[in-house]
Design an enzyme around this catalytic site. Structure first.
Site, PDB file in Angstrom:
ATOM      1  N   GLU A  99     -11.255  16.866  66.219  1.00 10.25           N
ATOM      2  CA  GLU A  99     -12.478  17.643  66.109  1.00 10.25           C
ATOM      3  C   GLU A  99     -12.363  18.966  66.856  1.00 10.25           C
ATOM      4  O   GLU A  99     -11.809  19.041  67.952  1.00 10.25           O
ATOM      5  CB  GLU A  99     -13.674  16.812  66.595  1.00 10.25           C
ATOM      6  CG  GLU A  99     -13.896  15.608  65.689  1.00 10.25           C
ATOM      7  CD  GLU A  99     -15.141  14.811  66.006  1.00 10.25           C
ATOM      8  OE1 GLU A  99     -15.755  15.049  67.072  1.00 10.25           O
ATOM      9  OE2 GLU A  99     -15.513  13.952  65.190  1.00 10.25           O
ATOM     10  N   CYS A 152      -7.458  10.124  73.318  1.00  9.53           N
ATOM     11  CA  CYS A 152      -7.156  10.439  74.712  1.00  9.53           C
ATOM     12  C   CYS A 152      -6.738   9.167  75.435  1.00  9.53           C
ATOM     13  O   CYS A 152      -7.279   8.089  75.179  1.00  9.53           O
ATOM     14  CB  CYS A 152      -8.373  11.052  75.411  1.00  9.53           C
ATOM     15  SG  CYS A 152      -8.016  11.623  77.099  1.00  9.53           S
ATOM     16  N   CYS A 163     -11.625   7.869  80.667  1.00 11.76           N
ATOM     17  CA  CYS A 163     -12.807   8.208  81.461  1.00 11.76           C
ATOM     18  C   CYS A 163     -13.994   7.433  80.888  1.00 11.76           C
ATOM     19  O   CYS A 163     -14.237   7.454  79.683  1.00 11.76           O
ATOM     20  CB  CYS A 163     -13.065   9.713  81.420  1.00 11.76           C
ATOM     21  SG  CYS A 163     -11.711  10.681  82.120  1.00 11.76           S
ATOM     22  N   CYS A 212     -16.813   9.097  78.525  1.00 14.01           N
ATOM     23  CA  CYS A 212     -16.393   9.980  77.437  1.00 14.01           C
ATOM     24  C   CYS A 212     -16.194   9.196  76.147  1.00 14.01           C
ATOM     25  O   CYS A 212     -15.440   8.214  76.110  1.00 14.01           O
ATOM     26  CB  CYS A 212     -15.104  10.701  77.820  1.00 14.01           C
ATOM     27  SG  CYS A 212     -14.483  11.812  76.540  1.00 14.01           S
ATOM     28  N   GLY A 220      -8.557  14.844  74.007  1.00 11.41           N
ATOM     29  CA  GLY A 220      -7.273  14.755  74.682  1.00 11.41           C
ATOM     30  C   GLY A 220      -7.223  15.440  76.034  1.00 11.41           C
ATOM     31  O   GLY A 220      -8.092  16.235  76.386  1.00 11.41           O
ATOM     32  N   GLU A 221      -6.190  15.119  76.790  1.00 12.40           N
ATOM     33  CA  GLU A 221      -5.887  15.754  78.082  1.00 12.40           C
ATOM     34  C   GLU A 221      -4.774  16.772  77.845  1.00 12.40           C
ATOM     35  O   GLU A 221      -3.616  16.412  77.609  1.00 12.40           O
ATOM     36  CB  GLU A 221      -5.455  14.697  79.090  1.00 12.40           C
ATOM     37  CG  GLU A 221      -4.757  15.232  80.339  1.00 12.40           C
ATOM     38  CD  GLU A 221      -5.546  16.281  81.100  1.00 12.40           C
ATOM     39  OE1 GLU A 221      -4.997  17.386  81.297  1.00 12.40           O
ATOM     40  OE2 GLU A 221      -6.698  16.004  81.494  1.00 12.40           O
ATOM     41  N   LEU A 278     -14.043  17.008  87.523  1.00 11.87           N
ATOM     42  CA  LEU A 278     -14.086  16.293  88.805  1.00 11.87           C
ATOM     43  C   LEU A 278     -15.000  15.074  88.725  1.00 11.87           C
ATOM     44  O   LEU A 278     -14.568  13.950  88.928  1.00 11.87           O
ATOM     45  CB  LEU A 278     -14.534  17.241  89.912  1.00 11.87           C
ATOM     46  CG  LEU A 278     -14.404  16.715  91.341  1.00 11.87           C
ATOM     47  CD1 LEU A 278     -12.963  16.367  91.673  1.00 11.87           C
ATOM     48  CD2 LEU A 278     -14.949  17.733  92.339  1.00 11.87           C
ATOM     49  N   HIS A 279     -16.290  15.304  88.510  1.00 12.47           N
ATOM     50  CA  HIS A 279     -17.258  14.277  88.140  1.00 12.47           C
ATOM     51  C   HIS A 279     -17.603  13.253  89.218  1.00 12.47           C
ATOM     52  O   HIS A 279     -18.408  12.347  88.974  1.00 12.47           O
ATOM     53  CB  HIS A 279     -16.828  13.546  86.867  1.00 12.47           C
ATOM     54  CG  HIS A 279     -16.496  14.458  85.733  1.00 12.47           C
ATOM     55  ND1 HIS A 279     -17.324  15.500  85.345  1.00 12.47           N
ATOM     56  CD2 HIS A 279     -15.407  14.507  84.908  1.00 12.47           C
ATOM     57  CE1 HIS A 279     -16.771  16.144  84.320  1.00 12.47           C
ATOM     58  NE2 HIS A 279     -15.604  15.568  84.042  1.00 12.47           N
ATOM     59  N   ASN A 327     -24.248  13.525  77.914  1.00 16.11           N
ATOM     60  CA  ASN A 327     -24.623  13.481  76.505  1.00 16.11           C
ATOM     61  C   ASN A 327     -24.411  12.057  75.988  1.00 16.11           C
ATOM     62  O   ASN A 327     -23.266  11.627  75.836  1.00 16.11           O
ATOM     63  CB  ASN A 327     -23.766  14.452  75.690  1.00 16.11           C
ATOM     64  CG  ASN A 327     -23.995  15.890  76.099  1.00 16.11           C
ATOM     65  OD1 ASN A 327     -25.118  16.376  76.050  1.00 16.11           O
ATOM     66  ND2 ASN A 327     -22.933  16.579  76.510  1.00 16.11           N
ATOM     67  N   CYS A 377     -20.379  18.034  74.919  1.00 14.37           N
ATOM     68  CA  CYS A 377     -19.327  17.583  75.833  1.00 14.37           C
ATOM     69  C   CYS A 377     -19.289  16.067  75.934  1.00 14.37           C
ATOM     70  O   CYS A 377     -20.302  15.424  76.181  1.00 14.37           O
ATOM     71  CB  CYS A 377     -19.578  18.192  77.212  1.00 14.37           C
ATOM     72  SG  CYS A 377     -18.367  17.715  78.455  1.00 14.37           S
TER      73      CYS A 377
END
Length: 374
Positions: free
Chosen positions: A94, A114, A118, A121, A168-169, A223-224, A301, A344
């Protein structure tokens, strides 16, 4: 179309010149001419490259091709955001176009799925299949530029910014990321300013250290969480590189970078009653005191099946005001495209095999690093 043909989208300027010299017996300026046709004019038919002699055009048709991902589906948001599902091989990734008054940003994917898992996500929940090729990364930009078209023809603002924040990373695909970034920055490519190309990472320290001194673009870090215990719970990569290792690598990159003007962008998704308390804000402010930064707060989200919720406006406001007491620059990201799941953390795409995550990470070891199975 023959699979043996060479896709010219896989080569940055240096690679293209080498290809023309070694495979085609042509001088460097011919490679430069072809790059201009591809990226300045969006041409993928050699016959339309009118300043290239017929003999070379025939040679190019025999040995080369220009193949970008194709749009398999397009969704249009009420706010002008467009989400494209782009076909890469037998899968979709996407790509999101986000227009604003003074710019238009393209959010680009670097992998099919990914591997980092996480917890907040949507992409991570779909598993991981493979790294994208250079042509599949830069091809998203090429295809989007064609879809958007010229402003005078479509009324849509041309792409001015690219963020590697899609599926992805990016730093787990260094081999293909770097040439794609080079094409974005190159005057023969898209000619974007290094301050308008942003790479976001969840903390792949070895990849960030590889970038240091090699390519200069804007850096954003996911970071989160303000401490290792909480970050490891929601971002298992923290078990491989903890926060202090990550921030030390960030400072090394920023010290060598002009694009970042001495500051890194810190991305912090706010999860209701998980990482959004005032105690977390105080801890985050203290954590970042030695790393010049601007902090971008991202209200969560929601996506189907997620265990997390978006915080109330009062909690978001309190978190921001607490950080600002420490004189940090703090913004709240405006959610765009959430009605088409383009915001996001909502990108999903089409990942065929959810069991390949660990195997693919191990296969990536030769390109960058091995992250332990998460």
């Amino acid at each position: 179309m023959s699979t043996e043909k060479i896709n010219l989208l896989d080569f940055d300027r240096k690679g293209m010149r080498e290809l023309f010299a070694q495979e085609l017996g042509e001088k460097a300026f011919r490679a430069d001419q072809v790059m201009k046709w591809i990226y300045h004019f969006g041409v993928d038919d050699f016959d339309n490259m009118t300043n290239i002699n017929k003999q070379l055009r025939e040679k190019l048709k025999q040995k080369c091709e220009i193949v970008a991902p194709v749009v398999s589906e397009a969704q249009h948001s009420s706010d002008g955001t467009i989400k494209w599902a782009m076909r890469v091989g037998d899968q979709d990734v996407e790509t999101v176009y986000i227009p604003e008054e003074d710019r238009a940003t393209l959010c680009v994917s670097s992998q099919v799925g990914c591997a980092l898992e996480c917890k907040f996500c949507s992409t991570a929940q779909q598993g991981f299949n493979r790294n994208l090729k250079v042509s599949e990364i830069i091809g998203q930009v090429w295809r989007a530029a064609r879809e958007v078209g010229l402003e005078k023809e479509t009324g849509r603002r041309p792409i001015t910014n690219v963020v590697m924040m899609g599926m992805g990373e990016p730093l787990l695909n260094m081999k293909n990321l770097i040439p794609a970034l080079e094409i974005m920055l190159d005057d023969l490519g898209f000619g974007l300013s290094k301050r308008r190309v942003t790479v976001s990472t969840s903390g792949v320290v070895s990849g960030l250290d590889q970038m240091t001194g090699k390519i200069d673009v804007a850096l954003a870090i996911s970071l989160h969480a303000p401490n290792d215990k909480l970050r490891s719970e929601i971002m298992p990569i923290n078990d491989r590189w903890d926060i202090q290792d990550f921030l030390a690598s960030v400072r090394r990159y920023i010290a060598s970078s002009n694009a970042n003007r001495g500051k890194v962008t810190v991305e912090y998704v706010l999860l209701d009653h998980v990482n959004d308390g005032t105690e977390h804000a105080h801890e985050l402010a203290q954590l970042m005191k030695d790393t010049p930064c601007k902090i971008n707060l991202i209200p969560f989200n929601p996506y189907p099946g997620s265990p997390y919720k978006k915080p109330s406006n009062s909690r978001i406001d309190r978190f921001q005001k607490t950080l600002m007491q420490y004189e940090h620059t703090v913004t709240i990201r405006k959610t765009r495209g959430d009605d088409i799941d383009a915001a996001c953390g909502q990108l999903v795409g089409d990942v065929i095999d959810r069991t390949k995550r660990t195997a693919m990470l191990k296969a990536a070891k030769g390109e960058t690093i091995e992250v332990k199975a998460l």
